[in-house]
Design a protein around this motif. Structure first.
Motif, PDB file in Angstrom:
ATOM      1  N   PRO A  84      -6.049   5.663  10.334  1.00 51.43           N
ATOM      2  CA  PRO A  84      -6.977   6.521   9.597  1.00 51.43           C
ATOM      3  C   PRO A  84      -8.227   7.166  10.220  1.00 51.43           C
ATOM      4  O   PRO A  84      -8.525   8.104   9.552  1.00 51.43           O
ATOM      5  CB  PRO A  84      -7.743   5.224   8.764  1.00 51.43           C
ATOM      6  CG  PRO A  84      -7.383   4.100   9.655  1.00 51.43           C
ATOM      7  CD  PRO A  84      -6.274   4.313  10.402  1.00 51.43           C
ATOM      8  N   VAL A 138     -10.879   5.204   2.887  1.00 53.84           N
ATOM      9  CA  VAL A 138     -10.283   4.733   4.304  1.00 53.84           C
ATOM     10  C   VAL A 138     -11.315   3.445   4.637  1.00 53.84           C
ATOM     11  O   VAL A 138     -10.723   2.564   4.969  1.00 53.84           O
ATOM     12  CB  VAL A 138     -10.735   5.770   5.309  1.00 53.84           C
ATOM     13  CG1 VAL A 138     -10.552   5.104   6.906  1.00 53.84           C
ATOM     14  CG2 VAL A 138      -9.285   6.906   5.151  1.00 53.84           C
ATOM     15  N   GLU A 139     -12.520   3.584   4.231  1.00 55.60           N
ATOM     16  CA  GLU A 139     -13.501   2.658   4.291  1.00 55.60           C
ATOM     17  C   GLU A 139     -13.349   1.425   3.442  1.00 55.60           C
ATOM     18  O   GLU A 139     -13.542   0.305   3.854  1.00 55.60           O
ATOM     19  CB  GLU A 139     -15.117   3.156   4.242  1.00 55.60           C
ATOM     20  CG  GLU A 139     -15.278   4.341   5.207  1.00 55.60           C
ATOM     21  CD  GLU A 139     -15.138   3.749   6.681  1.00 55.60           C
ATOM     22  OE1 GLU A 139     -15.336   2.399   6.935  1.00 55.60           O
ATOM     23  OE2 GLU A 139     -14.919   4.502   7.780  1.00 55.60           O
ATOM     24  N   ALA A 176       0.847  -1.348   0.167  1.00 57.06           N
ATOM     25  CA  ALA A 176       0.037   0.217   0.016  1.00 57.06           C
ATOM     26  C   ALA A 176       0.908   1.200   0.086  1.00 57.06           C
ATOM     27  O   ALA A 176       1.853   1.190   0.356  1.00 57.06           O
ATOM     28  CB  ALA A 176      -1.008  -0.014   1.086  1.00 57.06           C
ATOM     29  N   ARG A 181     -10.445   0.439   2.082  1.00 57.78           N
ATOM     30  CA  ARG A 181      -9.445  -0.622   2.116  1.00 57.78           C
ATOM     31  C   ARG A 181      -9.092  -0.836   3.802  1.00 57.78           C
ATOM     32  O   ARG A 181      -7.887  -1.288   3.864  1.00 57.78           O
ATOM     33  CB  ARG A 181      -8.110   0.395   1.746  1.00 57.78           C
ATOM     34  CG  ARG A 181      -8.632   0.700   0.074  1.00 57.78           C
ATOM     35  CD  ARG A 181      -7.316   1.405  -0.607  1.00 57.78           C
ATOM     36  NE  ARG A 181      -7.678   1.792  -2.076  1.00 57.78           N
ATOM     37  CZ  ARG A 181      -6.775   2.092  -2.835  1.00 57.78           C
ATOM     38  NH1 ARG A 181      -5.381   2.411  -2.229  1.00 57.78           N
ATOM     39  NH2 ARG A 181      -6.875   2.382  -4.124  1.00 57.78           N
ATOM     40  N   ARG A 182      -9.787  -0.460   4.564  1.00 59.50           N
ATOM     41  CA  ARG A 182      -9.618  -0.634   5.865  1.00 59.50           C
ATOM     42  C   ARG A 182      -9.559  -2.182   6.246  1.00 59.50           C
ATOM     43  O   ARG A 182     -10.241  -3.021   5.813  1.00 59.50           O
ATOM     44  CB  ARG A 182     -10.640  -0.088   6.937  1.00 59.50           C
ATOM     45  CG  ARG A 182     -10.380   0.003   8.420  1.00 59.50           C
ATOM     46  CD  ARG A 182     -11.734   0.089   9.100  1.00 59.50           C
ATOM     47  NE  ARG A 182     -11.899   1.630   8.950  1.00 59.50           N
ATOM     48  CZ  ARG A 182     -11.556   2.593   9.758  1.00 59.50           C
ATOM     49  NH1 ARG A 182     -10.789   2.153  10.805  1.00 59.50           N
ATOM     50  NH2 ARG A 182     -11.777   3.765   9.694  1.00 59.50           N
ATOM     51  N   SER A 204      -7.389  -4.142   4.859  1.00 59.21           N
ATOM     52  CA  SER A 204      -6.887  -5.209   3.717  1.00 59.21           C
ATOM     53  C   SER A 204      -5.467  -4.551   3.547  1.00 59.21           C
ATOM     54  O   SER A 204      -4.878  -3.680   4.117  1.00 59.21           O
ATOM     55  CB  SER A 204      -7.808  -4.491   2.370  1.00 59.21           C
ATOM     56  OG  SER A 204      -7.350  -3.263   1.869  1.00 59.21           O
ATOM     57  N   GLU A 212      -4.698  -1.034   2.496  1.00 61.73           N
ATOM     58  CA  GLU A 212      -5.122   0.136   3.293  1.00 61.73           C
ATOM     59  C   GLU A 212      -3.904   1.195   3.487  1.00 61.73           C
ATOM     60  O   GLU A 212      -2.592   0.776   3.781  1.00 61.73           O
ATOM     61  CB  GLU A 212      -5.431  -0.371   4.732  1.00 61.73           C
ATOM     62  CG  GLU A 212      -5.761   0.763   5.749  1.00 61.73           C
ATOM     63  CD  GLU A 212      -6.310   0.323   7.184  1.00 61.73           C
ATOM     64  OE1 GLU A 212      -5.905   1.106   8.310  1.00 61.73           O
ATOM     65  OE2 GLU A 212      -6.427  -0.909   7.368  1.00 61.73           O
TER      66      GLU A 212
END
Length: 891
Positions: free
Chosen positions: A373, A341-342, A313, A344-345, A347, A350
């Motif tokens: 985040p 943010v939502e 990332a 990829r949180r 993962s 992120e």
């Protein structure tokens, strides 16, 4: 990103087996790949560093199964060379190791640089020379402590530099001391812990060596049980009866007792104790693993992973204009940030680092950095468009601040509707983007119909946005003009740009009326996106089969088109047809065209100067090539372990193409020579002084073929620049203490002819900085030296980053493109609990050339894989537990 932290435990039998079967035999301590010309078959400091990092990373991956993927199995890595591409493909998926390899390259180059930089190469404390073992241990532990402090302050570039210096000293201990000659089979038990005294040290009156007139000196050590190390050169002078370091370039080795005890290489001409390479290197490798493991325990798995970029990332950096007319733009940034943010949180994609810098007029900042985040979103949500409303603004100052705190290989997004008030910073910011290897995209809303328009203090030039275009060009980014009603849709490129995309080279690189843009598609590319923006009349895209698609919105024969005002985005259907594609654009101005794709195959590159006239031959690292200097280009291909069938032949890369920027004229083609095993993807090319004779920007393109003979074509993400002169800016090895006055050293050299230069200095934040060198006249191959003094106020905030910049430019009668050197420092109060304080009087500089420090070359030695260590490393079972717990409170 790694899964949530779990407590570390003792490695079980699998960890013991891992070491026995994965660690190769090593035999040398030279700096980097170029050292092998002097001592073939040697293993370098870089190899030791990278091997240790890979083994600790694999141990981490084995302990923490990847989210949503099968757990790694140790048996899948046994009996073959441990490669970052294979390791990361198994844990994160194909094409995920680029950031890790770049971070590890920073550590390795900082390690190798200790043997080249003027203020570190002859300092005995930094190499465990001259029996200064206690002082060397204090410097080693201090560098490790500074690594932790910098990592916690989220300055991972500085942390990697200090880690490289620490590992160099640690590895040198086993080559420069007589620890191996004493018959020891394990790393020194107290070297990493300052609260443990070093025992049985030889004193100045104790004879340690006998005379040896041969190159090879297997029996010159006197056989006592005291710990000693060799003297090098004339400072400090060698007392009677003491061992020398040894080798052709050691002046002390000609004084009785002659010879030496170093185990740096396979060559007796450099290393009198060359026969002990294997034993010394094994211990150095195990000790390096121990150091990485200590850092992992001290930092925790999440922060340790950020230190080495153990993630695919990128970071998320926003620079936001907060004046009253920016409401829509700020809301667009918030929406995109929230979406990222939502989405990829939790993962692997992120973001691992968040940076936010607001600006207006006359102010900018403060910078907000975090790895959380939710904290980033809360801070972003508190920003509103207030006050101001006139133009121009302090945009480049804010961008410079963001670059100072953004990790390398990151994207930075600037939201504004105003031109820069601080355009004088343009060239400095251009150089800083290339030093940091960060890409900058400007999203500029210029809406003349806006009700609450900006006030105009004066008639503004139609060229007022040129500084943004210059910075975008230098960084490999874009300037995208749009309007308020489209900014939310156009801002979607934030998420798409962070998806590990490569930019495909276009021929020609800019739109020429009546001439199509051509690009190549190979079988490793997918999710191709074409972005076109500007005053467009029409465009079409044609695939190799002759099928074309125009600018009409919606689905077409090649893909799906979306339009937002004067911004088009065409997403091609997968799989794309391989071969030559064309784009034809008709426009009133010069439109922007960019083609991007996802791929596992990419490359890193670095520059260096061969150094063959010292005790440690190797490659002197450079950030940018210097006019008039023979320079080596080192290419590191990433993603080779991501082939669909691991048994398929490796792709072959034949040459690189250098092109002028921005016009795209070909400057030359340079053949590439493979270095080491093919699976490593390491290549080298020699760039002649003739090719690098003119200071100018240029782009690099990598050309090769896949296993089926089809063309492979990749471009570097941003241009490089041939700089007119060499600048070296060096500072203290330790961190800055509030209330101190710190000396800095400057060297400037010309290799392309006479130069009349003015030198300017800057420091961010605005600490007092004075210099005794403001002008320099240089003849060919001539250098000038200067001294700077940086005053750190008592009020300086702990863990704050300080950036010192020196600019060398031509005088009016002799215009020369400016060259910049950057030095990163960190304010930190000394640790009061240390029993062993770090000695002063020697420095650990940061090499800079036009853009500074430790960014240049990274490459590894041949023959890294081989038979494993002999069974029976009992101390390894305690690295994850007992040894770590003993040392944690010390630093």
């Amino acid at each position: 990103m790694l899964p949530t932290e779990v407590p570390q435990s003792h490695p079980g039998p699998s960890a013991l087996l891992l070491l026995q079967l994965l660690l190769p035999p090593t035999s040398a301590f030279f700096p980097n790949i170029w050292s092998l010309l002097a001592a073939p078959g040697s293993i370098t400091h870089q190899d030791l560093t990278e091997e240790a990092a890979l083994n600790v990373t694999l141990q981490l991956f084995l302990e923490q199964p990847p989210p949503g993927r099968p757990p790694l199995r140790l048996e899948d890595f046994l009996g073959r060379t441990l490669l970052a591409d294979d390791l990361f493909a198994a844990y994160f998926g194909p094409g995920s190791s680029r950031r890790f390899r770049a971070a590890l390259g920073e550590v390795s180059r900082a390690n190798a640089a200790q043997d080249f930089l003027p203020t570190s190469r002859n300092d005995p404390d930094l190499h465990f020379d001259a029996e200064r073992l206690g002082q060397g241990r204090a410097r080693l532990v201090g560098a490790l402590r500074e690594t932790v402090v910098a990592a916690r302050a989220l300055d991972h570039t500085l942390a990697r530099q200090r880690l490289g210096a620490a590992l160099h000293a640690l590895q040198d201990f086993y080559s420069h001391s007589n620890w191996v000659e004493l018959g020891e089979q394990q790393p020194h038990p107290h070297l990493l812990w300052p609260r443990q005294e070093l025992q049985n040290l030889a004193q100045v009156a104790d004879p340690t060596c006998s005379d040896c007139e041969e190159l090879s000196c297997p029996r010159n050590w006197l056989g006592f049980t005291l710990l000693t190390s060799g003297y090098f050169g004339t400072h400090p002078p060698k007392p009677p009866g003491k061992c020398s370091h040894g080798g052709h370039f050691d002046r002390s080795s000609s004084q009785p007792p002659r010879g030496g005890i170093n185990k740096d290489s396979t060559s007796p001409g450099f290393s009198p104790h060359h026969m002990l390479h294997l034993q010394a290197a094994k211990l150095a490798l195990l000790a390096s693993i121990q150091a990485f493991s200590l850092l992992r325990s001290r930092l925790g798995d999440r922060d340790f992973s950020r230190l080495l970029d153990i993630t695919p990332a990128s970071s998320l950096s926003f620079v936001l204009d907060t004046t009253g007319s920016m409401g829509e733009e700020i809301n667009a940034a918030k929406i995109q940030a929230r979406h990222l943010v939502e989405q990829r949180r939790g993962s692997p994609m992120e973001p691992v680092h968040y940076v936010l810098v607001p600006f207006h007029d006359p102010g900018f900042g403060p910078v907000f950095t975090t790895s959380d985040p939710d904290s980033f979103w809360q801070q972003l949500n508190e920003i509103h468009a207030l006050g101001g409303g006139d133009e121009p603004e302090m945009c480049l100052s804010a961008l410079q601040l963001a670059l100072l705190h953004t990790p390398p290989l990151s994207d930075i997004f600037v939201f504004t509707d105003a031109s820069p008030k601080d355009a004088f910073l343009t060239n400095q910011v251009e150089s800083l983007t290339q030093e940091r290897r960060c890409r900058v995209t400007f999203l500029v809303t210029e809406d003349t119909s806006r009700v609450q328009g900006r006030a105009r203090r004066e008639i503004l030039s139609p060229l007022r946005f040129e500084p943004y275009k210059a910075v975008a060009l230098a960084s490999g980014g874009e300037v995208i003009f749009t309007k308020d009603q489209h900014i939310r849709d156009v801002a979607a490129i934030v998420g798409e740009s962070m998806a590990a995309l490569v930019t495909l080279p276009l021929d020609p690189p800019v739109v020429v009326p009546g001439q199509p843009l051509v690009f190549s598609v190979d079988g490793l590319l997918q999710k191709i996106t074409v972005r076109i923006h500007g005053d467009i009349s029409s465009f079409w895209i044609k695939n190799p089969a002759g099928v074309s698609q125009g600018q009409e919105e919606g689905g077409g024969p090649l893909g799906h088109t979306r339009r937002f005002g004067q911004f088009w985005m065409v997403t091609m259907d997968d799989p794309p047809q391989t071969g030559t594609w064309e784009i034809q654009v008709t426009a009133e101005d010069t439109p922007g065209v960019r083609v991007q794709a996802q791929t596992s195959l990419d490359f890193l590159f670095h520059f260096g100067i061969p150094m063959e006239d010292g005790p440690h031959p190797g490659l002197y690292p450079l950030t940018q090539p210097v006019a008039g200097l023979q320079t080596q280009l080192l290419v590191e291909v990433t993603g080779l372990g991501s082939r669909a069938n691991p048994g398929d032949p490796q792709p072959h890369f034949s040459h690189v193409i250098l092109r002028g920027v921005p016009e795209g004229a070909e400057l030359g083609q340079v053949p590439l020579e493979p270095v080491g095993p093919p699976e490593r993807g390491l290549l080298a090319a020699s760039l002649s002084p003739t090719l690098l004779s003119t200071p100018r920007p240029f782009s690099l393109e990598l050309i090769g073929q896949d296993a089926a003979g089809r063309r492979l074509h990749r471009a570097a993400p941003q241009p490089s620049t041939v700089v007119p002169v060499l600048l070296e800016l060096s500072g203290p090895s330790g961190f800055l203490a509030p209330g101190s006055k710190v000396p800095l050293s400057l060297r400037i050299a010309s290799f392309s002819g006479p130069q009349d230069l003015d030198l300017r200095t800057f420091v961010n934040p605005s600490f007092s900085l004075t210099s005794n060198l403001s002008r320099a006249h240089l003849e060919l191959n001539e250098s000038a030296w200067g001294r700077l003094w940086l005053e750190v106020p008592d009020s300086a905030a702990p863990d704050s980053v300080v950036m010192v910049t020196v600019t060398a430019g031509g005088r009016e009668a002799n215009p020369v493109p400016p060259t910049h050197a950057f030095l990163r420092l960190l304010v930190s109060a000394p640790a009061p609990q240390d029993r062993h304080t770090t000695p002063t009087g020697s420095s650990d500089p940061i090499l800079t050339t036009a853009t500074p420090a430790f960014s240049p070359f990274t490459l590894v030695a041949q023959g890294r894989a081989g038979a494993g260590l002999a069974a029976g490393s009992p101390w390894w079972g305690t690295v994850g537990g007992v040894l770590l717990l003993l040392g944690l409170a010390s630093w």
